[in-house]
Design a protein around this motif. Structure first.
Motif, PDB file in Angstrom:
ATOM      1  N   TRP A 116      -1.525  21.367  21.933  1.00 31.58           N
ATOM      2  CA  TRP A 116      -2.580  22.538  22.313  1.00 31.58           C
ATOM      3  C   TRP A 116      -2.260  22.950  23.789  1.00 31.58           C
ATOM      4  O   TRP A 116      -1.990  22.368  24.712  1.00 31.58           O
ATOM      5  CB  TRP A 116      -3.880  21.773  22.239  1.00 31.58           C
ATOM      6  CG  TRP A 116      -4.946  22.791  22.618  1.00 31.58           C
ATOM      7  CD1 TRP A 116      -5.712  23.723  21.680  1.00 31.58           C
ATOM      8  CD2 TRP A 116      -5.569  23.106  23.824  1.00 31.58           C
ATOM      9  NE1 TRP A 116      -6.494  24.262  22.440  1.00 31.58           N
ATOM     10  CE2 TRP A 116      -6.551  24.017  23.743  1.00 31.58           C
ATOM     11  CE3 TRP A 116      -5.389  22.574  24.974  1.00 31.58           C
ATOM     12  CZ2 TRP A 116      -7.253  24.415  24.785  1.00 31.58           C
ATOM     13  CZ3 TRP A 116      -5.952  22.901  26.289  1.00 31.58           C
ATOM     14  CH2 TRP A 116      -6.963  23.790  26.030  1.00 31.58           C
ATOM     15  N   ASN A 117      -2.507  24.228  23.959  1.00 31.05           N
ATOM     16  CA  ASN A 117      -2.439  24.848  25.251  1.00 31.05           C
ATOM     17  C   ASN A 117      -3.622  25.566  25.526  1.00 31.05           C
ATOM     18  O   ASN A 117      -4.284  26.054  24.706  1.00 31.05           O
ATOM     19  CB  ASN A 117      -1.073  25.441  25.556  1.00 31.05           C
ATOM     20  CG  ASN A 117      -0.730  26.532  24.550  1.00 31.05           C
ATOM     21  OD1 ASN A 117      -1.670  27.735  24.423  1.00 31.05           O
ATOM     22  ND2 ASN A 117       0.318  26.366  23.856  1.00 31.05           N
ATOM     23  N   CYS A 118      -3.664  26.035  26.552  1.00 32.44           N
ATOM     24  CA  CYS A 118      -4.813  27.145  27.040  1.00 32.44           C
ATOM     25  C   CYS A 118      -5.005  28.120  26.283  1.00 32.44           C
ATOM     26  O   CYS A 118      -6.126  28.648  25.853  1.00 32.44           O
ATOM     27  CB  CYS A 118      -4.811  27.317  28.623  1.00 32.44           C
ATOM     28  SG  CYS A 118      -4.968  25.939  29.689  1.00 32.44           S
ATOM     29  N   PHE A 148      -7.707  14.485  22.763  1.00 32.53           N
ATOM     30  CA  PHE A 148      -7.964  14.903  21.364  1.00 32.53           C
ATOM     31  C   PHE A 148      -9.048  15.898  20.938  1.00 32.53           C
ATOM     32  O   PHE A 148     -10.070  15.612  21.675  1.00 32.53           O
ATOM     33  CB  PHE A 148      -7.757  13.506  20.294  1.00 32.53           C
ATOM     34  CG  PHE A 148      -6.879  12.722  20.308  1.00 32.53           C
ATOM     35  CD1 PHE A 148      -5.646  12.869  19.388  1.00 32.53           C
ATOM     36  CD2 PHE A 148      -6.646  12.115  21.495  1.00 32.53           C
ATOM     37  CE1 PHE A 148      -4.425  12.248  19.368  1.00 32.53           C
ATOM     38  CE2 PHE A 148      -5.265  11.045  21.634  1.00 32.53           C
ATOM     39  CZ  PHE A 148      -4.403  11.297  20.545  1.00 32.53           C
ATOM     40  N   PHE A 149      -8.957  16.587  19.970  1.00 35.32           N
ATOM     41  CA  PHE A 149     -10.033  17.698  19.784  1.00 35.32           C
ATOM     42  C   PHE A 149     -10.630  17.761  18.415  1.00 35.32           C
ATOM     43  O   PHE A 149      -9.857  17.351  17.417  1.00 35.32           O
ATOM     44  CB  PHE A 149      -9.323  19.068  20.043  1.00 35.32           C
ATOM     45  CG  PHE A 149      -8.737  19.202  21.313  1.00 35.32           C
ATOM     46  CD1 PHE A 149      -9.556  19.378  22.688  1.00 35.32           C
ATOM     47  CD2 PHE A 149      -7.354  19.212  21.603  1.00 35.32           C
ATOM     48  CE1 PHE A 149      -8.999  19.344  23.612  1.00 35.32           C
ATOM     49  CE2 PHE A 149      -6.905  19.219  22.894  1.00 35.32           C
ATOM     50  CZ  PHE A 149      -7.710  19.296  24.002  1.00 35.32           C
ATOM     51  N   ASN A 150     -11.712  17.864  18.073  1.00 38.83           N
ATOM     52  CA  ASN A 150     -12.583  18.118  16.919  1.00 38.83           C
ATOM     53  C   ASN A 150     -12.103  16.856  15.977  1.00 38.83           C
ATOM     54  O   ASN A 150     -11.706  16.961  14.858  1.00 38.83           O
ATOM     55  CB  ASN A 150     -12.186  19.180  16.321  1.00 38.83           C
ATOM     56  CG  ASN A 150     -13.056  20.201  16.930  1.00 38.83           C
ATOM     57  OD1 ASN A 150     -13.972  20.073  17.630  1.00 38.83           O
ATOM     58  ND2 ASN A 150     -12.655  21.446  16.355  1.00 38.83           N
ATOM     59  N   CYS A 151     -12.142  15.570  16.337  1.00 38.45           N
ATOM     60  CA  CYS A 151     -11.802  14.298  15.640  1.00 38.45           C
ATOM     61  C   CYS A 151     -13.281  13.986  14.818  1.00 38.45           C
ATOM     62  O   CYS A 151     -14.291  14.124  15.028  1.00 38.45           O
ATOM     63  CB  CYS A 151     -11.571  13.270  16.540  1.00 38.45           C
ATOM     64  SG  CYS A 151     -10.178  13.443  17.609  1.00 38.45           S
ATOM     65  N   SER A 152     -12.863  13.405  13.678  1.00 35.87           N
ATOM     66  CA  SER A 152     -13.734  12.932  12.771  1.00 35.87           C
ATOM     67  C   SER A 152     -14.553  11.661  13.282  1.00 35.87           C
ATOM     68  O   SER A 152     -13.895  10.567  13.347  1.00 35.87           O
ATOM     69  CB  SER A 152     -13.292  12.793  11.287  1.00 35.87           C
ATOM     70  OG  SER A 152     -14.143  12.111  10.375  1.00 35.87           O
ATOM     71  N   CYS A 200     -11.988  14.403  23.406  1.00 39.13           N
ATOM     72  CA  CYS A 200     -12.085  12.855  23.942  1.00 39.13           C
ATOM     73  C   CYS A 200     -10.634  12.335  24.363  1.00 39.13           C
ATOM     74  O   CYS A 200      -9.625  13.154  23.988  1.00 39.13           O
ATOM     75  CB  CYS A 200     -12.695  11.868  22.897  1.00 39.13           C
ATOM     76  SG  CYS A 200     -11.698  11.755  21.334  1.00 39.13           S
ATOM     77  N   SER A 201     -10.740  11.406  25.293  1.00 39.15           N
ATOM     78  CA  SER A 201      -9.411  11.043  25.823  1.00 39.15           C
ATOM     79  C   SER A 201      -9.338   9.640  25.229  1.00 39.15           C
ATOM     80  O   SER A 201      -9.960   8.805  25.245  1.00 39.15           O
ATOM     81  CB  SER A 201      -9.649  10.995  27.201  1.00 39.15           C
ATOM     82  OG  SER A 201      -8.384  10.543  27.918  1.00 39.15           O
ATOM     83  N   TYR A 202      -8.025   9.309  24.795  1.00 38.58           N
ATOM     84  CA  TYR A 202      -7.507   8.341  24.340  1.00 38.58           C
ATOM     85  C   TYR A 202      -6.055   8.157  24.506  1.00 38.58           C
ATOM     86  O   TYR A 202      -5.127   8.878  24.483  1.00 38.58           O
ATOM     87  CB  TYR A 202      -7.622   8.099  22.775  1.00 38.58           C
ATOM     88  CG  TYR A 202      -6.983   7.115  22.056  1.00 38.58           C
ATOM     89  CD1 TYR A 202      -7.804   5.621  22.138  1.00 38.58           C
ATOM     90  CD2 TYR A 202      -5.994   7.249  21.278  1.00 38.58           C
ATOM     91  CE1 TYR A 202      -7.487   4.600  21.552  1.00 38.58           C
ATOM     92  CE2 TYR A 202      -5.370   6.092  20.677  1.00 38.58           C
ATOM     93  CZ  TYR A 202      -6.021   4.909  20.688  1.00 38.58           C
ATOM     94  OH  TYR A 202      -5.728   3.466  19.961  1.00 38.58           O
ATOM     95  N   CYS A 217      -7.914  14.328  13.614  1.00 39.24           N
ATOM     96  CA  CYS A 217      -8.240  14.966  14.722  1.00 39.24           C
ATOM     97  C   CYS A 217      -7.557  16.398  14.423  1.00 39.24           C
ATOM     98  O   CYS A 217      -6.555  16.405  13.934  1.00 39.24           O
ATOM     99  CB  CYS A 217      -7.893  14.430  16.042  1.00 39.24           C
ATOM    100  SG  CYS A 217      -8.397  12.973  16.352  1.00 39.24           S
ATOM    101  N   ALA A 218      -8.081  17.766  14.824  1.00 40.08           N
ATOM    102  CA  ALA A 218      -7.578  19.008  14.580  1.00 40.08           C
ATOM    103  C   ALA A 218      -6.199  18.839  15.512  1.00 40.08           C
ATOM    104  O   ALA A 218      -5.177  19.789  14.992  1.00 40.08           O
ATOM    105  CB  ALA A 218      -8.571  19.950  15.233  1.00 40.08           C
ATOM    106  N   SER A 219      -6.300  18.555  16.793  1.00 37.34           N
ATOM    107  CA  SER A 219      -5.026  18.708  17.605  1.00 37.34           C
ATOM    108  C   SER A 219      -5.188  17.890  18.692  1.00 37.34           C
ATOM    109  O   SER A 219      -6.188  17.097  18.975  1.00 37.34           O
ATOM    110  CB  SER A 219      -4.795  20.270  18.085  1.00 37.34           C
ATOM    111  OG  SER A 219      -3.804  20.357  18.721  1.00 37.34           O
ATOM    112  N   TYR A 220      -4.079  17.772  19.640  1.00 36.92           N
ATOM    113  CA  TYR A 220      -3.901  17.284  20.819  1.00 36.92           C
ATOM    114  C   TYR A 220      -3.343  17.692  21.776  1.00 36.92           C
ATOM    115  O   TYR A 220      -2.409  18.503  21.576  1.00 36.92           O
ATOM    116  CB  TYR A 220      -3.874  15.667  20.447  1.00 36.92           C
ATOM    117  CG  TYR A 220      -2.222  15.178  20.434  1.00 36.92           C
ATOM    118  CD1 TYR A 220      -1.486  14.548  21.482  1.00 36.92           C
ATOM    119  CD2 TYR A 220      -1.216  15.814  19.691  1.00 36.92           C
ATOM    120  CE1 TYR A 220      -0.161  14.324  21.542  1.00 36.92           C
ATOM    121  CE2 TYR A 220       0.082  15.651  19.464  1.00 36.92           C
ATOM    122  CZ  TYR A 220       0.455  14.813  20.472  1.00 36.92           C
ATOM    123  OH  TYR A 220       1.886  14.600  20.655  1.00 36.92           O
ATOM    124  N   THR A 221      -3.147  17.194  22.987  1.00 37.75           N
ATOM    125  CA  THR A 221      -2.512  17.546  24.101  1.00 37.75           C
ATOM    126  C   THR A 221      -2.246  16.472  25.090  1.00 37.75           C
ATOM    127  O   THR A 221      -3.109  15.583  25.169  1.00 37.75           O
ATOM    128  CB  THR A 221      -2.985  19.046  24.639  1.00 37.75           C
ATOM    129  OG1 THR A 221      -1.911  19.378  25.674  1.00 37.75           O
ATOM    130  CG2 THR A 221      -4.022  18.287  25.745  1.00 37.75           C
TER     131      THR A 221
END
Length: 346
Positions: A116-118, A148-152, A200-202, A217-221
């Motif tokens: 993911w980016n801006c 991580f974005f939009n995690c279940s 969230c950060s992991y 999760c939907a994506s990560y960066t």
């Protein structure tokens, strides 16, 4: 045909038919020697070439090499210089462009175009987990943070880390921290995500844990903390990318090889045995470039890219010379000029 500044003789006409048999035989003998000599001259010139020391604007020093046989064998085939002059890092999950390489604080900075980016904002593209080959001396830096974005929430523990750790201290590392500073202050685009998107950060301890997270999760960066040289605690700023740490293997032989007072060679290795070689302008040695046995340790095909050039010219020349030599000796004496189809050069 020209190779490394030398001309390879591929055809020497001998068609003076009025010479004696012995004179003709002598002329053929000299021709064959010239063919073989020039071929080996090309072999020596090619194999003694120095390793490339940069790719684009990024310096390539020990322990790395972008030509096979250069640097340390532990880092063989890791860095690739693309046809467009971009340095790339090779890993099991793909090839990634290198944006920085530090030898004083040994690390490589790479970017993953699938992360993911801006510009993506709330649009999450299909991604794949970055991974390292565990057999190589690389490690993911602890200066990396993964968002991580939009995690279940049914599959991933998505909670503020301080609160979760108080309740479950033995499971503290399994929490994906929604109270992360970076989630609230995304570098360069603090307001890129809407309130409907969770973050969230992991920190994954292994590639497998990263793959499991991305299943739910939907994506990560990846964000690393970049050193900017200011006074602590303001000497680091967050930026997008993956920092990969590495070790520089220091050996006495390599230090001796690089010593300018001993010739200033380049540390490398034999591509067949992976044993140490000091690469010098006059050839390759096992000690240093001013050693007395420089010429006795010349090895053909140490550096990638030279084998093809050699085989296309030198090997053909040598092979033709040896074939012709045997042919002439088997049929000597013979008069000069083409007598039959059996003794034609071509």
């Amino acid at each position: 045909m020209s190779l490394m500044g030398y001309s390879l003789i591929t055809y020497i006409p001998i068609s003076i038919s009025n010479l004696s048999s012995s004179s003709c035989f002598h002329s053929l003998y000299v021709s064959i020697i010239l063919i073989i000599s020039f071929a080996f001259l090309n072999l020596t010139a090619v194999q003694a070439s120095y390793c490339r020391t940069s790719c684009g604007n990024i310096p390539i020093n020990y322990p790395f090499g972008i030509d096979d046989g250069c640097g340390s064998p532990s880092y063989r085939h890791i860095l690739v210089c693309s046809d467009t002059g971009k340095l790339e890092f090779r890993s099991p999950s793909g090839r990634y462009q290198v944006h920085g390489l530090s030898y004083s604080d040994p690390h490589i900075l790479i970017t993953d175009p699938f992360m993911w980016n801006c510009q993506d904002r709330d649009h999450f593209r299909a991604t794949r987990p970055f991974s390292l080959d565990t057999s190589t001396p690389f490690s993911l830096s602890t200066q990396n943070d993964y968002l991580f974005f939009n995690c279940s929430e049914d599959k991933v523990i998505v909670e503020p880390k301080p609160i979760f750790c108080q309740r479950f201290p033995d499971r503290c590392d399994s929490s994906c921290d929604t109270a992360s500073y970076l989630c609230r202050h995304l570098p360069n685009c603090a307001s890129a995500l809407t309130t409907s998107t969770s973050c969230c950060s992991y920190y994954p301890k292994a590639s497998e844990s990263l793959r499991l997270m991305l299943k739910y999760c939907a994506s990560y960066t990846s964000i690393y903390w970049k050193n900017v040289g200011d006074n602590p605690p303001y000497d680091q700023v967050p930026d997008y990318g993956i920092r990969v740490d590495f070790d520089i293997p220091v050996t006495t032989r390599c230090l001796q090889c690089q010593d300018m007072s001993k010739g200033g060679g380049t540390c490398g290795f034999d591509t067949l045995t992976q044993s140490f070689l000091c690469l010098c302008g006059q050839g390759n040695v096992t000690t240093h470039c001013k050693a007395q046995d420089v010429s006795s340790h010349k090895k053909v095909g140490v550096i990638a890219g030279t084998v093809t050039g050699v085989s296309a010219a030198g090997t053909i020349g040598v092979g033709a010379g040896i074939w012709l030599w045997r042919k002439v000796r088997a049929k000597a004496p013979v008069t000069c000029g083409v007598q039959t189809n059996e003794n034609r050069l071509f």
